[in-house]
Design an enzyme around this catalytic site. Structure first.
Site, short mmCIF file in Angstrom:
data_model
loop_
_atom_site.label_atom_id
_atom_site.label_comp_id
_atom_site.label_asym_id
_atom_site.label_seq_id
_atom_site.Cartn_x
_atom_site.Cartn_y
_atom_site.Cartn_z
N THR A 1 1.02 -1.09 0.01
CA THR A 1 0.11 -0.24 0.14
C THR A 1 0.84 1.12 -0.11
O THR A 1 0.50 2.30 -0.60
CB THR A 1 -1.20 0.08 1.24
OG1 THR A 1 -1.60 -1.25 1.09
CG2 THR A 1 -1.73 1.27 1.33
N GLY B 1 2.03 1.61 -3.29
CA GLY B 1 0.79 2.09 -4.25
C GLY B 1 0.37 3.65 -4.27
O GLY B 1 0.12 4.25 -5.21
N GLU C 1 -3.15 -3.12 -7.14
CA GLU C 1 -3.50 -4.20 -6.26
C GLU C 1 -2.63 -4.29 -5.00
O GLU C 1 -1.61 -4.63 -4.93
CB GLU C 1 -3.68 -5.65 -6.70
CG GLU C 1 -4.22 -6.70 -5.96
CD GLU C 1 -3.56 -8.05 -6.45
OE1 GLU C 1 -3.33 -8.81 -5.69
OE2 GLU C 1 -3.66 -8.53 -7.79
#
Length: 485
Positions: A232, A235, A252
């Site tokens: 994350t 991301g 994802e």
């Protein structure tokens, strides 16, 4: 196991070649730390060349018939089947997984290729009504163009193929940056599959590299879409850059997934599911169960049986077929997991399993007396650790499960399907499984999460049409149009 075809190389414009800067990275057996091959490391010039080649090849590839594109993907699947023993050994050594996990990856990657081949002939348009007399109005789909793909180390073959195959099926080209931990099974060996299958040069490129290579791929003006699978934290960084460039992005990301065990669940079944959900592949997957939420009436019995299952797992070199858990991916990941566990114990948690093994191995741990404030409960662990929290009601179980910024996958275990469905429908997750483990994936299913677990669409089946194409509206006037000026 060294392969001279890709030794010290990248894969650009249909050829294995040395990086422009002649930089390399050693590829190590995760259980023994022995170097068994060396991959090339791309620099910015290599990325630029790969993107230029992909953009040129994509224009022709998009004009190929669906049958031609499908035939390439089916041939890649056939080559992969022929080379399954090689990939099995490669995955065991490069990722530290057991043989069963390697077999799963090979089978799942093959399934992705076959499903993508079928996707190539899927109807992609519709005739629209028009308010203009005589106008023919349609909506169809066109390829995005060049898709920049960055994949993780934990399932490098299947998580790569899950993006590569549908993107190519729909007329795109792909530039892949695999994780530096798995540059071969996640990239160079995949490139060799496409070469052996006779894929046109340029539609698939592999540029192993560090952070600067990924950043260049995200920022490159000729790459209109980025697909990233990973943490994350990274991301968020990609989303910030891609958003500033108004670039299509699909992320994802991680998960801190809940396994809810209600008081009527069968304990043998529940602990088997719990052990698999938390300990498979050393807990190093985004769909691992990181939080066991168990109703208080059965919590002690659940913990005792889960701990017994954990203690029975053999930990060691995964080339030994009796081993159930192999090595951690690297010392950094092992140290982080141990730190989180030590912090929890210092704050009052208890480890009820027998103890840990020496690096690079980490014995599965069941932890009780955790609180909802501990990092071991709030963060993605990525290690074989199962924190257990007791709750007093269905409502509390649901509230605790939803108390997370993540939203990837949850599971509910119960003998009462109506009761389980009531909870399942209220869970804030992109995927929910009733009476099954959190780790599930099928090529046809819409895989993905919400919140901190994902941004963009879904992988799998018809969802790939939305991921890797753009909708286009086209009209045809029946005769000369007339306007005021």
């Amino acid at each position: 196991m060294q392969n001279e075809l890709w030794h010290r190389s990248l894969f650009v414009d249909g050829q294995f070649r040395r990086p422009a800067g002649d930089l390399t990275i050693d590829v190590r057996d995760k259980a023994t730390n022995q170097v068994f091959d060396t991959a090339g490391l791309a620099d910015l010039a290599d990325v630029d060349e790969a993107v230029e080649s992909a953009a040129a090849a994509q224009r022709d590839w998009a004009q190929r018939t669906y049958a031609e594109r499908a035939a390439v993907l089916r041939q890649v699947a056939a080559v992969l089947a022929d080379r399954a023993p090689f990939f099995r050994e490669l995955l065991i050594r490069e990722t530290g997984c057991i043989g069963g996990k390697a077999d799963y990856e090979i089978g799942a990657a093959t399934s992705e290729l076959h499903e993508a081949a079928g996707l190539a002939s899927r109807p992609v348009g519709e005739v629209l009504p028009s308010n203009h007399a005589g106008r023919f109005s349609v909506s169809d789909r066109v390829p995005v163009g060049v898709v920049g793909v960055m994949t993780p180390w934990n399932f490098p073959l299947v998580l790569g193929m899950r993006v590569i195959a549908p993107a190519l099926a729909l007329g795109n080209a792909v530039v892949l940056k695999p994780s530096p931990e798995t540059p071969i099974s996640g990239g160079l060996a995949i490139a060799e599959l496409f070469t052996a299958a006779g894929a046109p040069a340029g539609i698939f490129q592999v540029v192993p590299g560090e952070e600067k290579v990924g950043r260049r791929l995200v920022e490159h003006p000729a790459v209109p879409m980025i697909h990233f699978t990973g943490s994350t934290k990274v991301g968020r960084e990609i989303a910030a850059v891609a958003g500033g460039l108004l670039k299509k992005v699909s992320l994802e990301l991680g998960g801190n997934n809940a396994l809810i065990v209600l008081d009527d669940a069968d304990l043998e079944q529940a602990t088997m599911i719990g052990a698999w959900s938390s300990f498979h592949y050393q807990g190093q997957t985004c769909i691992t169960a990181g939080r066991h939420i168990v109703q208080r009436e059965i919590a002690d019995a659940y913990v005792a049986r889960l701990a017994a299952r954990a203690d029975a797992i053999t930990v060691g070199d995964p080339r030994d077929e009796t081993v159930g858990i192999g090595p951690m991916i690297n010392p950094r990941q092992q140290a982080r997991a141990q730190e989180m566990l030590d912090e929890a114990v210092a704050a009052g948690a208890r480890v009820v399993t027998t103890g840990s093994a020496a690096e690079p191995f980490f014995r599965p741990a069941v932890v009780v007396d955790v609180t909802r404030q501990m990092r071991l409960w709030t963060e993605e662990i990525f290690a074989p650790i199962a924190p257990v929290l007791a709750v007093d009601s269905d409502a509390e179980a649901l509230e605790v499960a939803n108390d997370s910024g993540y939203g990837l996958v949850d599971s509910v275990l119960t003998a009462d399907l109506a009761r389980g469905l009531a909870i399942a429908r209220s869970l804030s997750a992109g995927m929910v499984h009733l009476n099954d483990a959190t780790p599930q994936d099928e090529a046809l299913a819409p895989f993905g999460g919400i919140g901190q677990s994902g941004l963009g669409g879904r992988a799998g089946g018809d969802s790939n049409l939305d991921e890797f194409t753009e909708r286009r509206w086209m009209t045809v006037a029946a005769g000369p149009a007339h306007y005021p000026y």
